[in-house]
Design a protein around this motif. Sequence first.
Motif, mmCIF file in Angstrom:
data_model
loop_
_atom_site.group_PDB
_atom_site.id
_atom_site.type_symbol
_atom_site.label_atom_id
_atom_site.label_comp_id
_atom_site.label_asym_id
_atom_site.label_seq_id
_atom_site.Cartn_x
_atom_site.Cartn_y
_atom_site.Cartn_z
ATOM 1 N N SER A 144 -5.857 9.835 7.752
ATOM 2 C CA SER A 144 -5.824 9.180 6.445
ATOM 3 C C SER A 144 -4.617 8.266 6.318
ATOM 4 C CB SER A 144 -5.784 10.237 5.336
ATOM 5 O OG SER A 144 -4.611 11.034 5.457
ATOM 6 N N ASP A 145 -3.746 8.264 7.317
ATOM 7 C CA ASP A 145 -2.557 7.407 7.316
ATOM 8 C C ASP A 145 -2.987 5.983 7.661
ATOM 9 O OD1 ASP A 145 -0.142 6.086 7.706
ATOM 10 O OD2 ASP A 145 0.834 7.839 8.585
ATOM 11 N N THR A 146 -3.264 5.191 6.642
ATOM 12 C CA THR A 146 -3.804 3.847 6.846
ATOM 13 C C THR A 146 -2.820 2.935 7.577
ATOM 14 O OG1 THR A 146 -2.991 3.203 4.658
ATOM 15 C CG2 THR A 146 -5.244 3.990 4.799
ATOM 16 N N THR A 147 -1.534 3.109 7.301
ATOM 17 C CA THR A 147 -0.524 2.248 7.928
ATOM 18 C C THR A 147 -0.452 2.504 9.426
ATOM 19 O OG1 THR A 147 0.770 2.180 5.893
ATOM 20 C CG2 THR A 147 1.901 1.585 7.923
ATOM 21 N N LEU A 148 -0.433 3.777 9.803
ATOM 22 C CA LEU A 148 -0.350 4.118 11.220
ATOM 23 C C LEU A 148 -1.566 3.589 11.978
ATOM 24 C CD1 LEU A 148 1.060 5.573 13.547
ATOM 25 C CD2 LEU A 148 -0.144 7.657 12.869
ATOM 26 N N ARG A 149 -2.754 3.766 11.411
ATOM 27 C CA ARG A 149 -3.969 3.289 12.079
ATOM 28 C C ARG A 149 -3.956 1.765 12.202
ATOM 29 N NH1 ARG A 149 -7.643 6.145 9.874
ATOM 30 N NH2 ARG A 149 -7.748 4.946 7.950
ATOM 31 N N ALA A 150 -3.540 1.084 11.129
ATOM 32 C CA ALA A 150 -3.523 -0.381 11.163
ATOM 33 C C ALA A 150 -2.554 -0.894 12.215
ATOM 34 C CB ALA A 150 -3.148 -0.924 9.785
ATOM 35 N N LEU A 185 -15.401 25.981 -1.075
ATOM 36 C CA LEU A 185 -14.229 25.195 -0.713
ATOM 37 C C LEU A 185 -14.621 23.737 -0.544
ATOM 38 C CD1 LEU A 185 -11.235 25.016 0.132
ATOM 39 C CD2 LEU A 185 -11.961 25.459 2.492
ATOM 40 N N HIS A 186 -13.960 22.877 -1.291
ATOM 41 C CA HIS A 186 -14.151 21.434 -1.154
ATOM 42 C C HIS A 186 -12.771 20.786 -1.054
ATOM 43 C CE1 HIS A 186 -15.640 17.345 -1.748
ATOM 44 N NE2 HIS A 186 -14.649 17.183 -2.608
ATOM 45 N N VAL A 187 -12.580 19.984 -0.001
ATOM 46 C CA VAL A 187 -11.300 19.309 0.209
ATOM 47 C C VAL A 187 -11.582 17.854 0.561
ATOM 48 C CG1 VAL A 187 -9.113 19.308 1.453
ATOM 49 C CG2 VAL A 187 -10.351 21.463 1.149
ATOM 50 N N GLU A 188 -10.915 16.947 -0.132
ATOM 51 C CA GLU A 188 -11.057 15.530 0.204
ATOM 52 C C GLU A 188 -9.705 14.836 0.084
ATOM 53 O OE1 GLU A 188 -12.415 12.824 -3.392
ATOM 54 O OE2 GLU A 188 -13.822 14.502 -3.143
ATOM 55 N N TYR A 189 -9.614 13.672 0.735
ATOM 56 C CA TYR A 189 -8.373 12.900 0.701
ATOM 57 C C TYR A 189 -8.322 12.043 -0.558
ATOM 58 C CZ TYR A 189 -7.281 14.128 5.530
ATOM 59 O OH TYR A 189 -6.958 14.809 6.668
ATOM 60 N N VAL A 190 -7.197 12.087 -1.245
ATOM 61 C CA VAL A 190 -6.989 11.225 -2.413
ATOM 62 C C VAL A 190 -5.824 10.271 -2.155
ATOM 63 C CG1 VAL A 190 -7.964 12.820 -4.087
ATOM 64 C CG2 VAL A 190 -5.547 13.017 -3.474
ATOM 65 N N GLY A 191 -5.448 10.147 -0.888
ATOM 66 C CA GLY A 191 -4.368 9.268 -0.467
ATOM 67 C C GLY A 191 -3.983 9.610 0.961
ATOM 68 N N PRO A 192 -3.150 8.784 1.584
ATOM 69 C CA PRO A 192 -2.705 9.091 2.943
ATOM 70 C C PRO A 192 -1.996 10.451 3.006
ATOM 71 C CG PRO A 192 -2.172 6.830 2.367
ATOM 72 C CD PRO A 192 -2.621 7.493 1.106
ATOM 73 N N ASN A 193 -2.596 11.370 3.764
ATOM 74 C CA ASN A 193 -2.046 12.721 3.931
ATOM 75 C C ASN A 193 -1.903 13.463 2.610
ATOM 76 O OD1 ASN A 193 -1.643 12.294 6.793
ATOM 77 N ND2 ASN A 193 0.152 11.073 6.263
ATOM 78 N N ARG A 194 -2.763 13.142 1.633
ATOM 79 C CA ARG A 194 -2.748 13.819 0.340
ATOM 80 C C ARG A 194 -4.128 14.383 0.061
ATOM 81 N NH1 ARG A 194 1.841 15.370 -0.903
ATOM 82 N NH2 ARG A 194 1.284 15.504 -3.105
ATOM 83 N N LEU A 195 -4.186 15.692 -0.273
ATOM 84 C CA LEU A 195 -5.452 16.399 -0.402
ATOM 85 C C LEU A 195 -5.715 16.870 -1.829
ATOM 86 C CD1 LEU A 195 -5.208 18.639 2.787
ATOM 87 C CD2 LEU A 195 -6.560 16.549 2.531
ATOM 88 N N PHE A 196 -7.003 16.868 -2.200
ATOM 89 C CA PHE A 196 -7.481 17.469 -3.439
ATOM 90 C C PHE A 196 -8.335 18.659 -3.050
ATOM 91 C CE2 PHE A 196 -10.842 17.225 -6.931
ATOM 92 C CZ PHE A 196 -10.121 18.051 -7.775
ATOM 93 N N VAL A 197 -7.938 19.854 -3.502
ATOM 94 C CA VAL A 197 -8.583 21.099 -3.083
ATOM 95 C C VAL A 197 -9.260 21.755 -4.279
ATOM 96 C CG1 VAL A 197 -8.256 23.357 -1.997
ATOM 97 C CG2 VAL A 197 -6.810 21.426 -1.317
ATOM 98 N N VAL A 198 -10.550 22.068 -4.123
ATOM 99 C CA VAL A 198 -11.297 22.821 -5.130
ATOM 100 C C VAL A 198 -11.873 24.050 -4.436
ATOM 101 C CG1 VAL A 198 -13.191 22.797 -6.791
ATOM 102 C CG2 VAL A 198 -11.892 20.699 -6.347
ATOM 103 N N ALA A 199 -11.641 25.231 -5.009
ATOM 104 C CA ALA A 199 -12.100 26.461 -4.356
ATOM 105 C C ALA A 199 -12.485 27.512 -5.385
ATOM 106 C CB ALA A 199 -11.018 27.006 -3.429
ATOM 107 N N GLU A 200 -13.411 28.370 -4.987
ATOM 108 C CA GLU A 200 -13.746 29.561 -5.767
ATOM 109 C C GLU A 200 -13.265 30.763 -4.979
ATOM 110 O OE1 GLU A 200 -17.871 29.640 -6.716
ATOM 111 O OE2 GLU A 200 -17.782 27.843 -7.977
ATOM 112 N N ALA A 248 0.832 -1.206 0.000
ATOM 113 C CA ALA A 248 0.000 0.000 0.000
ATOM 114 C C ALA A 248 0.863 1.250 0.000
ATOM 115 C CB ALA A 248 -0.924 -0.010 1.212
ATOM 116 N N ASP A 249 1.885 1.274 0.853
ATOM 117 C CA ASP A 249 2.762 2.440 0.934
ATOM 118 C C ASP A 249 3.502 2.677 -0.379
ATOM 119 O OD1 ASP A 249 2.046 3.110 3.470
ATOM 120 O OD2 ASP A 249 3.747 2.146 4.450
ATOM 121 N N ARG A 250 4.003 1.616 -0.975
ATOM 122 C CA ARG A 250 4.803 1.766 -2.197
ATOM 123 C C ARG A 250 3.938 2.099 -3.408
ATOM 124 N NH1 ARG A 250 9.677 -2.776 -1.821
ATOM 125 N NH2 ARG A 250 10.590 -1.966 0.105
ATOM 126 N N ARG A 251 2.791 1.430 -3.540
ATOM 127 C CA ARG A 251 1.914 1.706 -4.676
ATOM 128 C C ARG A 251 1.296 3.099 -4.570
ATOM 129 N NH1 ARG A 251 0.233 -3.079 -7.319
ATOM 130 N NH2 ARG A 251 2.093 -4.396 -7.483
#
Length: 294
Positions: free
Chosen positions: A139-145, A231-246, A39-42
């Motif tokens: 969003s850090d899946t490894t840390l939570r697991a 403003l719309h922000v969602e996670y697209v990966g561990p600690n990675r954000l997708f930001v949409v704003a006007e 998961a981390d590498r991919r």
Amino acid sequence: MLVAVAKTVAAVFTSSASMVAEAAHSWADAGNEVFLLIADRRGARPKDERHPLGFGRRSFVWALIAAFGIFTAGAIVSIMHGVQELREDEAVESPLVAYIVLAISFVLEGISFVQAFRRSRRLARERLSSTWDFVLRTSDTTLRAVFFEDGAALIGLLIAGSSIALHQLTGVAAWDAVGSILVGVLLAVVAIVLIARNMAFLVGTTISAKERRQIGEALLRMPQIERLTYLHVEYVGPNRLFVVAEVDLAGDESEHRVAWRLREVERTIEKHEAVEKVVLSLSVRDEASLAFDA
């Protein structure tokens, strides 16, 4: 894997249902670690033209597979074996072997859990959150697991040791079988929590209200941005954000100049290590500004 091998050998020597459950638990954990490594590498692969939001969501997919592994290889096996052993009246042999293996496992799992707990607590403090809330929401899946698996491992070891001890004290073999069932139930609860959290991130969960406020305030502190209307922000990966704003940019310049400035603001924001992609558009003057009151 060494712990899993040790528990398997102990299970064979002792004929303990609780040790079988613990062996299944450790083998599930070992397999899970392989999936988390994948998961981390991919998920860390850089974005390309076909994947403009990167590959971060692959981390959630592999972590979801790992969570299902805990449920099937750990929980179901432990519960089924415990139920089968309830019908038997087989005594635990050489319990000292089981106690030694459980004690060594407890020390090793404890070291790993302390490391995960310290990291979680430090990151939680940075975000002004409790450790528990941070681990559940991160969003850090490894840390939570690792946090949940090692925590469950410590509890499972205590259950197994107590079950074998009760069997010795009372002479009732059912206690050992009950221990196996309890370990399985514990693993099932952990697996369900991990599955639910990874599914939430896969379907596009948004950030918390607190994080949204912090990001909104950070955008408004930029000298180029005068107002923020969407403003719309969602996670697209561990600690990675997708930001949409006007946004409403400061000044009143020509269309070409404004388009160039928007692109520059996007590039500035994307320099932040947590931002994968930013899409900005201009606000309409009669749209209300967003407020980010605490």
